[in-house]
Scaffold this motif. Structure first.
Motif, PDB file in Angstrom:
ATOM      1  N   ARG A 313     -47.433 -12.868  39.126  1.00  0.00           N
ATOM      2  CA  ARG A 313     -47.757 -12.285  37.819  1.00  0.00           C
ATOM      3  C   ARG A 313     -48.809 -11.194  37.925  1.00  0.00           C
ATOM      4  O   ARG A 313     -49.729 -11.269  38.725  1.00  0.00           O
ATOM      5  N   ARG A 314     -48.633 -10.188  37.034  1.00  0.00           N
ATOM      6  CA  ARG A 314     -49.616  -9.106  36.912  1.00  0.00           C
ATOM      7  C   ARG A 314     -49.952  -8.937  35.426  1.00  0.00           C
ATOM      8  O   ARG A 314     -49.070  -8.844  34.580  1.00  0.00           O
ATOM      9  N   ILE A 315     -51.237  -8.905  35.108  1.00  0.00           N
ATOM     10  CA  ILE A 315     -51.674  -8.693  33.724  1.00  0.00           C
ATOM     11  C   ILE A 315     -51.596  -7.201  33.418  1.00  0.00           C
ATOM     12  O   ILE A 315     -52.249  -6.383  34.054  1.00  0.00           O
ATOM     13  N   GLU A 316     -50.782  -6.861  32.410  1.00  0.00           N
ATOM     14  CA  GLU A 316     -50.638  -5.459  32.000  1.00  0.00           C
ATOM     15  C   GLU A 316     -51.680  -5.086  30.945  1.00  0.00           C
ATOM     16  O   GLU A 316     -52.145  -3.946  30.902  1.00  0.00           O
ATOM     17  N   ALA A 317     -52.023  -6.021  30.058  1.00  0.00           N
ATOM     18  CA  ALA A 317     -53.034  -5.792  29.026  1.00  0.00           C
ATOM     19  C   ALA A 317     -53.591  -7.142  28.612  1.00  0.00           C
ATOM     20  O   ALA A 317     -52.846  -8.115  28.500  1.00  0.00           O
ATOM     21  N   GLU A 318     -54.896  -7.215  28.408  1.00  0.00           N
ATOM     22  CA  GLU A 318     -55.542  -8.477  28.081  1.00  0.00           C
ATOM     23  C   GLU A 318     -55.927  -8.533  26.607  1.00  0.00           C
ATOM     24  O   GLU A 318     -56.432  -7.564  26.041  1.00  0.00           O
ATOM     25  N   ASP A 319     -55.667  -9.708  26.005  1.00  0.00           N
ATOM     26  CA  ASP A 319     -56.138 -10.018  24.658  1.00  0.00           C
ATOM     27  C   ASP A 319     -55.797  -8.912  23.657  1.00  0.00           C
ATOM     28  O   ASP A 319     -56.674  -8.320  23.019  1.00  0.00           O
ATOM     29  N   VAL A 320     -54.504  -8.635  23.534  1.00  0.00           N
ATOM     30  CA  VAL A 320     -54.045  -7.588  22.613  1.00  0.00           C
ATOM     31  C   VAL A 320     -53.093  -8.170  21.580  1.00  0.00           C
ATOM     32  O   VAL A 320     -52.538  -9.258  21.752  1.00  0.00           O
ATOM     33  N   LEU A 321     -52.905  -7.443  20.494  1.00  0.00           N
ATOM     34  CA  LEU A 321     -51.914  -7.795  19.491  1.00  0.00           C
ATOM     35  C   LEU A 321     -50.588  -7.146  19.875  1.00  0.00           C
ATOM     36  O   LEU A 321     -50.563  -5.990  20.303  1.00  0.00           O
ATOM     37  N   SER A 322     -49.489  -7.878  19.697  1.00  0.00           N
ATOM     38  CA  SER A 322     -48.194  -7.317  20.075  1.00  0.00           C
ATOM     39  C   SER A 322     -47.112  -7.787  19.126  1.00  0.00           C
ATOM     40  O   SER A 322     -47.234  -8.822  18.458  1.00  0.00           O
ATOM     41  N   VAL A 323     -46.034  -6.989  19.092  1.00  0.00           N
ATOM     42  CA  VAL A 323     -44.852  -7.298  18.273  1.00  0.00           C
ATOM     43  C   VAL A 323     -43.618  -7.056  19.125  1.00  0.00           C
ATOM     44  O   VAL A 323     -43.689  -6.367  20.149  1.00  0.00           O
ATOM     45  N   PRO A 324     -42.464  -7.585  18.717  1.00  0.00           N
ATOM     46  CA  PRO A 324     -41.234  -7.248  19.434  1.00  0.00           C
ATOM     47  C   PRO A 324     -40.966  -5.752  19.387  1.00  0.00           C
ATOM     48  O   PRO A 324     -41.234  -5.092  18.376  1.00  0.00           O
ATOM     49  N   VAL A 325     -40.435  -5.196  20.463  1.00  0.00           N
ATOM     50  CA  VAL A 325     -40.117  -3.771  20.501  1.00  0.00           C
ATOM     51  C   VAL A 325     -39.179  -3.391  19.364  1.00  0.00           C
ATOM     52  O   VAL A 325     -39.298  -2.308  18.771  1.00  0.00           O
ATOM     53  N   ILE A 326     -38.247  -4.287  19.041  1.00  0.00           N
ATOM     54  CA  ILE A 326     -37.271  -3.958  17.997  1.00  0.00           C
ATOM     55  C   ILE A 326     -37.889  -3.919  16.607  1.00  0.00           C
ATOM     56  O   ILE A 326     -37.211  -3.549  15.633  1.00  0.00           O
ATOM     57  N   ALA A 327     -39.190  -4.267  16.488  1.00  0.00           N
ATOM     58  CA  ALA A 327     -39.871  -4.127  15.197  1.00  0.00           C
ATOM     59  C   ALA A 327     -40.316  -2.691  14.953  1.00  0.00           C
ATOM     60  O   ALA A 327     -40.646  -2.319  13.819  1.00  0.00           O
ATOM     61  N   LEU A 328     -40.322  -1.871  16.003  1.00  0.00           N
ATOM     62  CA  LEU A 328     -40.780  -0.484  15.859  1.00  0.00           C
ATOM     63  C   LEU A 328     -39.763   0.360  15.105  1.00  0.00           C
ATOM     64  O   LEU A 328     -38.559   0.292  15.366  1.00  0.00           O
ATOM     65  N   LEU A 329     -40.271   1.176  14.214  1.00  0.00           N
ATOM     66  CA  LEU A 329     -39.467   2.148  13.460  1.00  0.00           C
ATOM     67  C   LEU A 329     -40.070   3.534  13.674  1.00  0.00           C
ATOM     68  O   LEU A 329     -41.281   3.656  13.890  1.00  0.00           O
ATOM     69  N   PRO A 330     -39.256   4.596  13.622  1.00  0.00           N
ATOM     70  CA  PRO A 330     -39.824   5.946  13.730  1.00  0.00           C
ATOM     71  C   PRO A 330     -40.623   6.280  12.477  1.00  0.00           C
ATOM     72  O   PRO A 330     -40.157   6.086  11.349  1.00  0.00           O
ATOM     73  N   ALA A 331     -41.831   6.756  12.669  1.00  0.00           N
ATOM     74  CA  ALA A 331     -42.695   7.110  11.546  1.00  0.00           C
ATOM     75  C   ALA A 331     -42.506   8.571  11.159  1.00  0.00           C
ATOM     76  O   ALA A 331     -42.132   9.401  11.988  1.00  0.00           O
ATOM     77  N   ASP A 332     -42.741   8.869   9.899  1.00  0.00           N
ATOM     78  CA  ASP A 332     -42.703  10.262   9.452  1.00  0.00           C
ATOM     79  C   ASP A 332     -43.735  11.072  10.213  1.00  0.00           C
ATOM     80  O   ASP A 332     -44.890  10.672  10.349  1.00  0.00           O
ATOM     81  N   GLY A 333     -43.318  12.175  10.751  1.00  0.00           N
ATOM     82  CA  GLY A 333     -44.238  13.035  11.478  1.00  0.00           C
ATOM     83  C   GLY A 333     -44.407  12.647  12.935  1.00  0.00           C
ATOM     84  O   GLY A 333     -45.246  13.209  13.629  1.00  0.00           O
ATOM     85  N   GLY A 334     -43.616  11.662  13.405  1.00  0.00           N
ATOM     86  CA  GLY A 334     -43.711  11.244  14.798  1.00  0.00           C
ATOM     87  C   GLY A 334     -44.449   9.935  14.953  1.00  0.00           C
ATOM     88  O   GLY A 334     -45.122   9.461  14.037  1.00  0.00           O
ATOM     89  N   GLY A 335     -44.292   9.339  16.123  1.00  0.00           N
ATOM     90  CA  GLY A 335     -44.934   8.063  16.364  1.00  0.00           C
ATOM     91  C   GLY A 335     -44.089   6.910  15.848  1.00  0.00           C
ATOM     92  O   GLY A 335     -42.876   7.052  15.604  1.00  0.00           O
ATOM     93  N   TYR A 336     -44.749   5.778  15.617  1.00  0.00           N
ATOM     94  CA  TYR A 336     -44.026   4.573  15.234  1.00  0.00           C
ATOM     95  C   TYR A 336     -44.678   3.876  14.058  1.00  0.00           C
ATOM     96  O   TYR A 336     -45.865   4.067  13.762  1.00  0.00           O
TER      97      TYR A 336
END
Length: 379
Positions: A313-336
């Motif tokens: 195992r390798r830790i990619e990020a510690e103690d962060v908030l996360s959601v499923p990738v499929i929860a992401l939507l394209p935001a107006d003006g770019g980003g998510y």
């Protein structure tokens, strides 16, 4: 960013997907609140990305808040470490494998069954209906034992075995004395052998301890001759080895924790006990061989050898908030953006993304907190 059907859509960030042959698969582990997530396998990446993009095209975020349409399903925003699992193909097998060679001439009349345990003092096989015995010792039997023979360490080993089996009355030393001969005769009589006081070459086989029978190289009724293999045996300890892809060799550290995954999906905890030098495997890939010391071998009790997967195992990020990738939507003006769902109300909020692992992505932004619910499509 591309223009399609008059609406602006972003592509998902490019995930770094390892070579499928070097990394058979990556998967998720951990609990709900302190969740640990793992890097997704190649097929899952394609499926998730395709589903997520299709959902984005069908359900672009709107600038409204409470009036948004409820998503098909929701998932929790969770706090925890994002952890990648590196999978290395390997094998578990019983250690100390060796062939037992016969030194007698005759007909095989008995062999033990596969997986049978043979302890010092017990019969190993039989020729002409007379057993060949396993004894404890570090030297091979290389001559017959008889009165008047030259002194030697092999005589001491024989006398130590006789004494351990209860045949005493002599001094354990390097001399085959008359008292040793008398003990040998008692041993022969009690085991159905001719009471000659002489042990011919091939009547005893030495090993450092008990043996486990892997297979028989001969069958009952077969003629047998000196120097012919009769049994394949092993010790009782299982050894685990695996080849870690060279690009992941920073995880191959002696003393590091690992897990051994069986074909049925069960896992056994272990520790890397040794690390070899980089080499090329049969597929022409650079790998680093490792050995694993397992905390328990109970799941392997009836296994001689089997393929396994060693999980690092390798830790990619510690103690962060996360959601499923499929929860992401394209935001107006770019980003998510994500859809926050609370008591039947939906609010679309922009988020900043971070590390990715196993179909989950680190997110931050207004309203993003542990336990909040986000909308996801039905898969």
């Amino acid at each position: 960013m591309t223009e399609q059907d008059g609406q602006s859509t972003d592509q998902l960030p490019s995930l770094s997907v390892p070579d499928a042959a070097a990394h058979p698969r990556r998967r998720r582990y951990g609990g709900r609140r302190r969740a640990a997530f793992v890097v997704i396998a190649l097929g899952a990446v394609a499926a998730t990305a395709a589903t997520g993009m299709a959902y984005m095209r069908q359900s672009p975020p709107a600038p409204t808040t409470a009036g948004d349409r409820l998503p098909a399903e929701t998932r929790d925003i969770v706090r925890g470490d994002l952890v990648s699992e590196v999978h290395a193909a390997g094998a578990v097998q019983l250690s100390g494998g060796r062939d037992i060679k016969n030194h007698l001439t005759g007909i095989v009349t008995w062999t033990p069954k596969a997986n049978a345990a043979v302890n010092p003092g017990e019969r190993l096989y039989a020729v002409d209906n007379r057993p060949v015995f396993l004894l404890r010792g570090s030297l091979p039997a290389w001559r017959e034992f008889k009165k008047g023979m030259a002194d030697g360490d092999d005589v001491r080993m024989l006398e130590q075995n006789l004494a351990e089996l209860g045949y005493t009355g002599f001094t354990v030393d390097e001399e085959f004395s008359e008292k040793t001969e008398a003990a040998v005769k008692r041993w022969q009589k009690n085991n159905g052998l001719e009471t000659t006081g002489t042990i011919e070459l091939g009547r005893v086989v030495y090993a450092t301890g008990g043996l486990r029978v892997a297979s028989a190289a001969v069958r009952v009724g077969d003629p047998i001759a000196p120097a012919q293999n009769v049994l394949r045996v092993t010790g009782f300890d299982h050894s685990v080895s695996a080849d870690v892809p060279a690009k992941e060799q920073d995880l191959a550290v002696q003393g590091a924790k690992a897990e051994v995954e069986l074909l049925n999906g069960k896992r056994v905890k272990g520790t890397i006990s040794s690390v070899g030098t980089e080499k090329m495997n049969a597929d022409g890939k650079k790998v680093v061989p490792i050995a694993i010391r397992m905390e328990s071998t109970r799941l392997f009790d009836n296994t001689q050898s089997t393929d396994i997967v060693v999980v690092l195992r390798r830790i990619e990020a510690e103690d962060v908030l996360s959601v499923p990738v499929i929860a992401l939507l394209p935001a107006d003006g770019g980003g998510y953006a994500v859809q926050l769902v609370n008591d039947g109300a939906v609010k679309t909020v922009e988020v900043k993304t971070g590390a990715f692992a196993d179909g989950h992505v680190e997110v931050s932004g207004a309203g993003i907190e542990e336990g909040a619910r986000v909308g996801v499509p039905t898969l």
